[in-house]
Scaffold this motif. Sequence first.
Motif, PDB file in Angstrom:
ATOM      1  N   PHE A 120       0.958  -1.119   0.091  1.00  0.00           N
ATOM      2  CA  PHE A 120       0.153   0.108   0.100  1.00  0.00           C
ATOM      3  C   PHE A 120       0.820   1.132  -0.136  1.00  0.00           C
ATOM      4  CE2 PHE A 120      -3.614   2.308   2.380  1.00  0.00           C
ATOM      5  CZ  PHE A 120      -4.055   3.101   1.159  1.00  0.00           C
ATOM      6  N   GLU A 121       1.740   1.320   0.928  1.00  0.00           N
ATOM      7  CA  GLU A 121       2.816   2.649   1.253  1.00  0.00           C
ATOM      8  C   GLU A 121       3.492   2.657  -0.220  1.00  0.00           C
ATOM      9  OE1 GLU A 121       3.529   3.800   5.476  1.00  0.00           O
ATOM     10  OE2 GLU A 121       3.938   1.765   5.196  1.00  0.00           O
ATOM     11  N   GLY A 122       3.930   1.524  -0.816  1.00  0.00           N
ATOM     12  CA  GLY A 122       4.697   1.761  -1.929  1.00  0.00           C
ATOM     13  C   GLY A 122       4.039   2.090  -3.125  1.00  0.00           C
ATOM     14  N   HIS A 123       2.543   1.865  -3.219  1.00  0.00           N
ATOM     15  CA  HIS A 123       1.728   2.244  -4.158  1.00  0.00           C
ATOM     16  C   HIS A 123       1.440   3.671  -4.110  1.00  0.00           C
ATOM     17  CE1 HIS A 123       0.195  -1.836  -5.056  1.00  0.00           C
ATOM     18  NE2 HIS A 123       1.138  -1.703  -5.881  1.00  0.00           N
ATOM     19  N   LEU A 124       1.232   4.064  -2.709  1.00  0.00           N
ATOM     20  CA  LEU A 124       1.092   5.584  -2.517  1.00  0.00           C
ATOM     21  C   LEU A 124       2.246   6.508  -2.891  1.00  0.00           C
ATOM     22  CD1 LEU A 124      -0.742   5.089   1.126  1.00  0.00           C
ATOM     23  CD2 LEU A 124      -1.906   6.066  -1.076  1.00  0.00           C
ATOM     24  N   ALA A 125       3.298   6.067  -2.801  1.00  0.00           N
ATOM     25  CA  ALA A 125       4.564   6.755  -3.064  1.00  0.00           C
ATOM     26  C   ALA A 125       4.547   6.985  -4.516  1.00  0.00           C
ATOM     27  CB  ALA A 125       6.015   6.138  -2.424  1.00  0.00           C
ATOM     28  N   ARG A 126       4.161   6.011  -5.400  1.00  0.00           N
ATOM     29  CA  ARG A 126       4.100   6.389  -6.652  1.00  0.00           C
ATOM     30  C   ARG A 126       2.882   7.126  -7.265  1.00  0.00           C
ATOM     31  NH1 ARG A 126       4.459   0.229  -8.561  1.00  0.00           N
ATOM     32  NH2 ARG A 126       4.186   1.309 -10.725  1.00  0.00           N
ATOM     33  N   VAL A 127       2.113   7.502  -6.488  1.00  0.00           N
ATOM     34  CA  VAL A 127       0.828   8.240  -7.055  1.00  0.00           C
ATOM     35  C   VAL A 127       1.319   9.780  -7.227  1.00  0.00           C
ATOM     36  CG1 VAL A 127      -1.636   9.245  -6.277  1.00  0.00           C
ATOM     37  CG2 VAL A 127      -0.684   6.889  -5.863  1.00  0.00           C
ATOM     38  N   ALA A 128       1.447  10.228  -8.652  1.00  0.00           N
ATOM     39  CA  ALA A 128       2.176  11.338  -9.050  1.00  0.00           C
ATOM     40  C   ALA A 128       0.798  12.464  -9.083  1.00  0.00           C
ATOM     41  CB  ALA A 128       2.588  11.442 -10.329  1.00  0.00           C
ATOM     42  N   ALA A 129      -0.385  12.060  -9.160  1.00  0.00           N
ATOM     43  CA  ALA A 129      -1.563  12.964  -9.200  1.00  0.00           C
ATOM     44  C   ALA A 129      -1.797  13.833  -8.028  1.00  0.00           C
ATOM     45  CB  ALA A 129      -2.730  12.204  -9.628  1.00  0.00           C
ATOM     46  N   PRO A 130      -2.078  14.875  -8.179  1.00  0.00           N
ATOM     47  CA  PRO A 130      -2.684  15.955  -6.773  1.00  0.00           C
ATOM     48  C   PRO A 130      -3.709  15.075  -6.099  1.00  0.00           C
ATOM     49  CG  PRO A 130      -2.566  17.171  -8.785  1.00  0.00           C
ATOM     50  CD  PRO A 130      -2.402  15.925  -9.132  1.00  0.00           C
ATOM     51  N   THR A 131      -3.321  14.812  -4.720  1.00  0.00           N
ATOM     52  CA  THR A 131      -4.219  13.945  -3.874  1.00  0.00           C
ATOM     53  C   THR A 131      -4.774  14.638  -2.565  1.00  0.00           C
ATOM     54  OG1 THR A 131      -2.944  12.123  -4.660  1.00  0.00           O
ATOM     55  CG2 THR A 131      -4.266  11.785  -2.501  1.00  0.00           C
ATOM     56  N   LEU A 132      -5.892  14.389  -2.467  1.00  0.00           N
ATOM     57  CA  LEU A 132      -6.730  14.819  -1.211  1.00  0.00           C
ATOM     58  C   LEU A 132      -7.229  13.840  -0.563  1.00  0.00           C
ATOM     59  CD1 LEU A 132      -7.944  17.285   0.360  1.00  0.00           C
ATOM     60  CD2 LEU A 132     -10.170  16.899  -1.117  1.00  0.00           C
ATOM     61  N   VAL A 133      -6.781  13.702   0.833  1.00  0.00           N
ATOM     62  CA  VAL A 133      -6.992  12.753   1.853  1.00  0.00           C
ATOM     63  C   VAL A 133      -7.965  13.349   2.793  1.00  0.00           C
ATOM     64  CG1 VAL A 133      -6.132  10.828   3.475  1.00  0.00           C
ATOM     65  CG2 VAL A 133      -4.483  11.834   1.504  1.00  0.00           C
ATOM     66  N   VAL A 134      -9.007  12.622   2.927  1.00  0.00           N
ATOM     67  CA  VAL A 134     -10.137  13.184   3.760  1.00  0.00           C
ATOM     68  C   VAL A 134     -10.630  12.221   4.727  1.00  0.00           C
ATOM     69  CG1 VAL A 134     -12.495  14.026   3.810  1.00  0.00           C
ATOM     70  CG2 VAL A 134     -11.165  14.438   1.703  1.00  0.00           C
ATOM     71  N   ARG A 135     -10.915  12.583   6.050  1.00  0.00           N
ATOM     72  CA  ARG A 135     -11.451  11.714   7.082  1.00  0.00           C
ATOM     73  C   ARG A 135     -12.524  12.613   7.697  1.00  0.00           C
ATOM     74  NH1 ARG A 135     -10.146  12.374  12.502  1.00  0.00           N
ATOM     75  NH2 ARG A 135     -10.439  10.164  12.889  1.00  0.00           N
ATOM     76  N   GLY A 136     -13.669  11.662   8.277  1.00  0.00           N
ATOM     77  CA  GLY A 136     -14.492  12.297   9.458  1.00  0.00           C
ATOM     78  C   GLY A 136     -13.937  12.271  10.623  1.00  0.00           C
ATOM     79  N   SER A 137     -14.250  13.302  11.264  1.00  0.00           N
ATOM     80  CA  SER A 137     -13.559  13.718  12.711  1.00  0.00           C
ATOM     81  C   SER A 137     -13.934  12.498  13.843  1.00  0.00           C
ATOM     82  CB  SER A 137     -13.917  14.930  13.303  1.00  0.00           C
ATOM     83  OG  SER A 137     -15.548  14.897  13.405  1.00  0.00           O
ATOM     84  N   GLY A 138     -14.775  11.661  13.437  1.00  0.00           N
ATOM     85  CA  GLY A 138     -14.941  10.760  14.161  1.00  0.00           C
ATOM     86  C   GLY A 138     -14.659   9.314  13.708  1.00  0.00           C
ATOM     87  N   ASP A 139     -14.040   9.248  12.620  1.00  0.00           N
ATOM     88  CA  ASP A 139     -13.463   7.956  12.041  1.00  0.00           C
ATOM     89  C   ASP A 139     -12.553   7.268  13.039  1.00  0.00           C
ATOM     90  OD1 ASP A 139     -12.688   5.726  10.481  1.00  0.00           O
ATOM     91  OD2 ASP A 139     -12.383   7.105   8.718  1.00  0.00           O
ATOM     92  N   THR A 140     -12.933   5.896  13.227  1.00  0.00           N
ATOM     93  CA  THR A 140     -12.123   5.197  14.244  1.00  0.00           C
ATOM     94  C   THR A 140     -11.044   4.329  13.321  1.00  0.00           C
ATOM     95  OG1 THR A 140     -13.734   3.510  14.536  1.00  0.00           O
ATOM     96  CG2 THR A 140     -13.757   5.175  16.084  1.00  0.00           C
ATOM     97  N   ILE A 141     -11.439   4.219  12.122  1.00  0.00           N
ATOM     98  CA  ILE A 141     -10.667   3.220  11.360  1.00  0.00           C
ATOM     99  C   ILE A 141      -9.545   3.968  10.559  1.00  0.00           C
ATOM    100  CG2 ILE A 141     -10.821   1.873   9.337  1.00  0.00           C
ATOM    101  CD1 ILE A 141     -13.660   1.524   9.820  1.00  0.00           C
ATOM    102  N   ALA A 142      -9.586   5.141   9.996  1.00  0.00           N
ATOM    103  CA  ALA A 142      -8.438   6.264   9.468  1.00  0.00           C
ATOM    104  C   ALA A 142      -8.365   7.185  10.611  1.00  0.00           C
ATOM    105  CB  ALA A 142      -9.047   6.475   7.984  1.00  0.00           C
ATOM    106  N   THR A 143      -7.351   7.020  11.158  1.00  0.00           N
ATOM    107  CA  THR A 143      -6.847   8.064  12.170  1.00  0.00           C
ATOM    108  C   THR A 143      -6.325   9.114  11.636  1.00  0.00           C
ATOM    109  OG1 THR A 143      -4.648   7.057  12.535  1.00  0.00           O
ATOM    110  CG2 THR A 143      -6.559   6.052  13.847  1.00  0.00           C
ATOM    111  N   ARG A 144      -6.446  10.316  12.474  1.00  0.00           N
ATOM    112  CA  ARG A 144      -5.959  11.491  12.010  1.00  0.00           C
ATOM    113  C   ARG A 144      -4.534  11.394  11.305  1.00  0.00           C
ATOM    114  NH1 ARG A 144      -7.365  14.576  15.762  1.00  0.00           N
ATOM    115  NH2 ARG A 144      -9.270  15.689  14.592  1.00  0.00           N
TER     116      ARG A 144
END
Length: 250
Positions: free
Chosen positions: A180-204
């Motif tokens: 996963f992290e290796g793929h993320l590092a190869r993402v060249a496109a502008p990327t917005l990462v969004v989470r809900g403030s109460g998300d227990t799965i994807a932490t801040r």
Amino acid sequence: MEHWTHAGLFTRRFGPPPRPGRPNVVLVHGLGLSGRYFVPLARRLAAGGATVFVPDLPGNVRSRSAVRRAPRVTEVAGALRRWHRELALGPSLLVANSVGCQVVAAFAARHPGLVGRVVLLGPALEPGAGGWRQCGRLLADAPREPLGLLAVAAADYLVTGPLRFAASFRHALRDAAESFEGHLARVAAPTLVVRGSGDTIATRAWTRRVAGIVGDGRAAEVGGAAHAAHYSAPGAVAALIEEFGAGGRA
């Protein structure tokens, strides 16, 4: 809304037919689910003039028969590539939720020419967090979600089936640990990462880390929402996507 099966994947389309020069939005769902929980967001984006495609990924719900077994994350990304090619969509704005973020990361890393921008909503699974810990986070998130979402998710999980869900979960855990992290590092496109403030799965901390790994990333948070912010706060998420898609910092 129109729907049909294309390249083996059940597909919903919202908004006007695709036209040359106009970017398309592709919404990629999470583990064991269908595109149904994206409908509120798809309608908001279509109301703003976007052409929005929402496929059910192979092995899930209305695309369950597209494969004989639960595919690996990279295999799902390959199926999404074939679907995208046959629709001739051109560079698209890809929006993914949860484990769908792993699929989009693999897709964007391997096919950068097909990706205009990327939005990752509640990216999961976090590398280093074991299966039981991830399940605990999912259970903690459930009471924070709207009852309508829980009903949609429960019905989708039943259709996908527990055995296929479990196999897909194992594949996703392995991808999170190894790729996963290796793929993320190869993402060249502008990327917005969004989470809900109460998300227990994807932490801040994790969402900020994701925004830092991609080549051109930024993070945003939706107040009062949990893991499926696109379902509980579709207006707020659509506004973020529209501003970001227009070249803003969101």
